[in-house]
Design an enzyme around this catalytic site. Structure first.
Site, PDB file in Angstrom:
ATOM      1  N   SER A   1       0.808  -1.219   0.000  1.00  0.00           N
ATOM      2  CA  SER A   1       0.000   0.000   0.000  1.00  0.00           C
ATOM      3  C   SER A   1       0.847   1.276   0.000  1.00  0.00           C
ATOM      4  O   SER A   1       0.370   2.329  -0.361  1.00  0.00           O
ATOM      5  CB  SER A   1      -0.960  -0.006   1.191  1.00  0.00           C
ATOM      6  OG  SER A   1      -0.239   0.072   2.384  1.00  0.00           O
TER       7      SER A   1
ATOM      8  N   LYS B   1      -0.420   4.471   6.569  1.00  0.00           N
ATOM      9  CA  LYS B   1      -0.997   5.361   5.544  1.00  0.00           C
ATOM     10  C   LYS B   1      -0.481   6.780   5.740  1.00  0.00           C
ATOM     11  O   LYS B   1       0.050   7.122   6.791  1.00  0.00           O
ATOM     12  CB  LYS B   1      -2.533   5.385   5.663  1.00  0.00           C
ATOM     13  CG  LYS B   1      -3.237   4.059   5.378  1.00  0.00           C
ATOM     14  CD  LYS B   1      -3.370   3.796   3.900  1.00  0.00           C
ATOM     15  CE  LYS B   1      -4.204   2.539   3.638  1.00  0.00           C
ATOM     16  NZ  LYS B   1      -3.701   1.353   4.358  1.00  0.00           N
TER      17      LYS B   1
END
Lengths: 202, 202
Positions: A124, A162
DNA sequence: CTCGATTATGGACAATTGTACAATATACGC
DNA sequence: GCGTATATTGTACAATTGTCCATAATCGAG
């Protein structure tokens, strides 16, 4: 660059001996231990070397304490590697001779109890050059600036890595992977902020 | 997981004290120094703790030598960080409580004199997640297997970071960047092979 | 040549330091 | 209740160990 160059051969040997012991055995030598290793029969002979090393700034000693030799050059880290310069810089050979060092223990202060490592799973964050299997070095803290890479705990009690973007009524957690979509959550708790990445290349 | 968990609070404190000194001061404590720090009036009181720590495998001692306490758990590295588990693993909190550690000093054996670091300039290896400003950890060696990332010196005496592909009459040095083309050279000297990457995130 | 730095010898002293022995108290499992 | 592990006190001894003084040979710089 200066201190090391100013050493005599003998002093350099003694210094290396001390450093080797501290590194590999875990504790330093006594004055007489050094003497034995170099066939110096008198403790005072060794003390002369130690004084020289201290004067030249390579070690520190504390009076009247046994084995109390502190290495100054690489003070608290064992992960100091010679830094060879920038790759594009052409004359790499010359650069290697310098004694600049990259000290990872300084980069990521290990004595800082608020640091921890986390193995990364998934891609990610691949566009931030953080790949599956890498370790991220994380500083435990509860807040982050917009855009920082954080380890966050979402509503569902799921931890993710993130980029952190607070918005009006929600928080946007954005992956660095154009094939993935940002996550929007109402509440998310920051566990820490990424301060480094370490990868072992097979 | 086992050794640390088996420690009593008191023993854990003593262990941390020893570890702290070795880390921050550079040399370990004497029996009496430990006693002073914990208000233990008798040297023997301390020796009991040391014996317990030794029995439980956290330290090693050598008889009749001052300050001869060796840390076993993190033998030669100061860059051991608590490893919190894999990020995807959900229940991160619990993972943090474990005492697994990632030991960078073990990952990149600093006592290995054939290791050095190199600051990366440019984006030629970006698709291998090696970015501008990263440090690559390089092992000095003269040969490499096909496809390994190497620091190579080309004919023009220019050092570059590329993937290494020997072909029939030439060598292909391939960047990990689809916008760049491979370099073909007749001769290239390998300075070392990349074994790790370290990045400091701002 | 002389001065300072380096590298040593030898011996002596006092403090530091590990170890050993003799006891004691508390907590915990059986 | 009894034994085992933990935790601690107190004292004593002998070895380890840092420091100091006197002395000296070698070597490069001024």
């Amino acid at each position: 660059m200066e201190s090391l160059a100013a050493l005599t051969d003998r002093q350099k040997d003694v210094y290396e001996f001390i450093r080797h012991l501290i590194r590999h055995r875990g504790y330093g030598p006594t004055v007489r231990e050094i003497g034995e290793a170099f066939q110096i029969r008198s403790p005072n002979g060794v003390v002369c070397h130690l004084k020289a090393l201290e004067r030249k700034g390579l070690i520190t000693r504390e009076a009247n304490r046994s084995r109390a030799i502190q290495l100054v050059a690489e003070p608290l880290s064992r992960l100091a590697l010679p830094l060879a310069g920038r790759i594009a810089a052409g004359a790499l050979h010359e650069a290697i001779e310098q004694d600049e060092r990259i000290d990872l223990g300084e980069m990521f202060d290990t004595s800082d109890d608020d640091l921890f490592a986390l193995e990364v799973s998934g891609d990610s964050m691949i566009e931030d050059q953080i790949a599956d299997g890498d370790y991220v070095i994380v500083r435990r803290q509860k807040t982050a600036r917009k855009g920082q890479i954080v380890v966050a705990l979402t509503d569902e009690n799921e931890a993710t890595l993130k980029r952190w973007f607070p918005e009006k009524n929600r928080i946007r957690l954005e992956p660095a992977n154009s094939s993935m979509k940002p996550i929007f959550v109402k509440n998310a708790k920051i566990l820490g902020v990424v301060v480094g990445v370490v990868r072992k290349v097979a």
